[in-house]
Design a protein around this motif. Sequence first.
Motif, mmCIF file in Angstrom:
data_model
loop_
_atom_site.group_PDB
_atom_site.id
_atom_site.type_symbol
_atom_site.label_atom_id
_atom_site.label_comp_id
_atom_site.label_asym_id
_atom_site.label_seq_id
_atom_site.Cartn_x
_atom_site.Cartn_y
_atom_site.Cartn_z
ATOM 1 N N GLY A 260 2.491 7.058 -6.501
ATOM 2 C CA GLY A 260 1.521 8.072 -6.898
ATOM 3 C C GLY A 260 2.020 9.463 -6.613
ATOM 4 O O GLY A 260 1.857 10.395 -7.421
ATOM 5 N N GLU A 261 2.698 9.622 -5.464
ATOM 6 C CA GLU A 261 3.214 10.923 -5.107
ATOM 7 C C GLU A 261 4.322 11.376 -6.063
ATOM 8 O O GLU A 261 4.357 12.524 -6.510
ATOM 9 C CB GLU A 261 3.787 10.893 -3.666
ATOM 10 C CG GLU A 261 2.725 10.737 -2.596
ATOM 11 C CD GLU A 261 3.353 10.502 -1.234
ATOM 12 O OE1 GLU A 261 2.586 10.337 -0.262
ATOM 13 O OE2 GLU A 261 4.608 10.485 -1.135
ATOM 14 N N VAL B 235 0.846 -1.206 0.000
ATOM 15 C CA VAL B 235 0.000 0.000 0.000
ATOM 16 C C VAL B 235 0.875 1.247 0.000
ATOM 17 O O VAL B 235 0.655 2.204 -0.788
ATOM 18 C CB VAL B 235 -0.951 -0.009 1.217
ATOM 19 C CG1 VAL B 235 -1.653 1.351 1.357
ATOM 20 C CG2 VAL B 235 -1.961 -1.126 1.084
ATOM 21 N N ARG B 236 1.880 1.259 0.862
ATOM 22 C CA ARG B 236 2.755 2.436 0.939
ATOM 23 C C ARG B 236 3.543 2.617 -0.365
ATOM 24 O O ARG B 236 3.761 3.745 -0.815
ATOM 25 C CB ARG B 236 3.739 2.296 2.119
ATOM 26 C CG ARG B 236 3.079 2.329 3.476
ATOM 27 C CD ARG B 236 2.443 3.701 3.735
ATOM 28 N NE ARG B 236 1.800 3.750 5.036
ATOM 29 C CZ ARG B 236 0.544 3.377 5.263
ATOM 30 N NH1 ARG B 236 -0.201 2.936 4.261
ATOM 31 N NH2 ARG B 236 0.033 3.466 6.468
ATOM 32 N N ARG C 214 2.631 1.904 -3.370
ATOM 33 C CA ARG C 214 1.754 2.503 -4.379
ATOM 34 C C ARG C 214 1.489 3.987 -4.085
ATOM 35 O O ARG C 214 1.403 4.816 -4.994
ATOM 36 C CB ARG C 214 0.441 1.728 -4.429
ATOM 37 C CG ARG C 214 0.603 0.328 -5.035
ATOM 38 C CD ARG C 214 -0.677 -0.472 -4.942
ATOM 39 N NE ARG C 214 -0.496 -1.803 -5.516
ATOM 40 C CZ ARG C 214 -1.414 -2.777 -5.445
ATOM 41 N NH1 ARG C 214 -2.570 -2.542 -4.818
ATOM 42 N NH2 ARG C 214 -1.175 -3.943 -5.984
ATOM 43 N N GLU C 215 1.364 4.275 -2.790
ATOM 44 C CA GLU C 215 1.178 5.681 -2.423
ATOM 45 C C GLU C 215 2.399 6.508 -2.832
ATOM 46 O O GLU C 215 2.258 7.605 -3.390
ATOM 47 C CB GLU C 215 0.961 5.798 -0.923
ATOM 48 C CG GLU C 215 -0.383 5.267 -0.448
ATOM 49 C CD GLU C 215 -0.500 5.331 1.076
ATOM 50 O OE1 GLU C 215 0.510 5.645 1.747
ATOM 51 O OE2 GLU C 215 -1.606 5.076 1.584
ATOM 52 N N ARG C 216 3.597 5.976 -2.564
ATOM 53 C CA ARG C 216 4.824 6.711 -2.924
ATOM 54 C C ARG C 216 4.923 6.868 -4.427
ATOM 55 O O ARG C 216 5.315 7.909 -4.945
ATOM 56 C CB ARG C 216 6.063 5.966 -2.401
ATOM 57 C CG ARG C 216 6.126 5.821 -0.888
ATOM 58 C CD ARG C 216 6.359 7.158 -0.189
ATOM 59 N NE ARG C 216 6.624 6.969 1.221
ATOM 60 C CZ ARG C 216 5.673 6.928 2.159
ATOM 61 N NH1 ARG C 216 4.419 7.052 1.825
ATOM 62 N NH2 ARG C 216 6.001 6.760 3.426
#
Length: 438
Positions: A435-436, A428-429, A431-433
């Motif tokens: 995206g950022e 999850v993290r 994918r978040e990174r």
Amino acid sequence: MSDLFASAGLDRDAPRPLADLLRPTSLAEVVGQEHLTGDGGALTRLLRGRNLGSLILWGPPGTGKTTAARLLAGETDLHFEQISAIFSGVAELRKVFEAARARRAAGRGTLLFVDEIHRFNRAQLDAFLPVVEDGTVTLVGATTENPSFELNAALLSRARVLVFRALDEAAVAKLLDRAETVTGRPLPLDEEARAVLVRMADGDGRAALTLAEEVWRSVGPDETLDAALLQELIQRRAPVYDKAQEGHYNLISALHKTIRGSDPDAALYYLCRMLDAGEDRLFIARRLVRAAVEDIGLADPQALAVANAAKEAFDFLGSPEGELALAQAAVYLATAPKSNALYTAYKAATRTAKEHGSLPPPRTILNAPTKLMRKLGYGEGYRYDHDEPDAFSGQDYWPERLGRQRFYTPTDRGFERRVAERLDWWEVRRRERAGEDS
């Protein structure tokens, strides 16, 4: 001189072991091998066809292999010739083959019985191929070892393997009944002692009759032995277990599979079988360690520590106290949660590493100790995870040509459930990174 006595029939009055005295005179008298000698048995069918072909008789000691070979020769009118692989070499084999050829020219075939055939080396076994192929001899080999491992594939392709089974308790009891009838003497044992004697034989008919002889030799007039006195009087025979051969591997495999199958009682049973037979304790300890990493893995990381501690405890205490540590480890491993996820992941990663060769890691995670390396981009853009939120950067660490792979998929068993939750969090993290950054 001995032949003169034999021809006069005087040898019949000489002492004979009970096993020889009770040797069957027909296949129907062979006990414990009904799957071979019964009405629909393999040997019975071969005799009806009057064409045996070459055979390999495989089974434990004392199950009737030699007796069956003799009876086959008698019931097919073949000349019976017996040699032992322990005492015979190529020179003796040549003589046997030459005599068989002469006999064949005179119109009679030869059944060549080779005891302990697995003792011959590969070159000696090859010597049988032409005489088996052209029918000079009908080969009947007896072995206690797995023919698949011990005999040439070429010889096995020319012979049929018949499996002799260890005698069950009913078959051993039948042998003892026959011994009492032939000798005219009942065994001086109470019911429990008789059952103990049957178990002492360990499926070996010859051993059962030898033990019966020991009882008759040892008791006094009107004496009847109970189980305790029998065991004191007769040292039980060693279990059938050759540490260099198949029995060794069968039992260690059984121990491993009962641990994998989470059956602590069966694991203890097979462990004690090996300990009782004198197995190398460190051989057992090594298998316990292997089971810990192969079948339990990260479902219970403590399993490896327990298995290693058992090995260290045995080294420290020695026998017999140290064997309890091995038993404790076996039960712990059997009752631990199971996962082969890491084992499977390791094999998959190994396969990928071999298939794709020497792919360089991404330059981002390479050190740059020289100006040239820094100029080439080594270490450029690397993010130090401890400086990132949650100490996690989510960088791509994979070789560019390979791309991200997934080898390890943890189960939801034991500690591995926590590992799975952590990996899910990372994903999850990541994918978040991503995206950022985009």
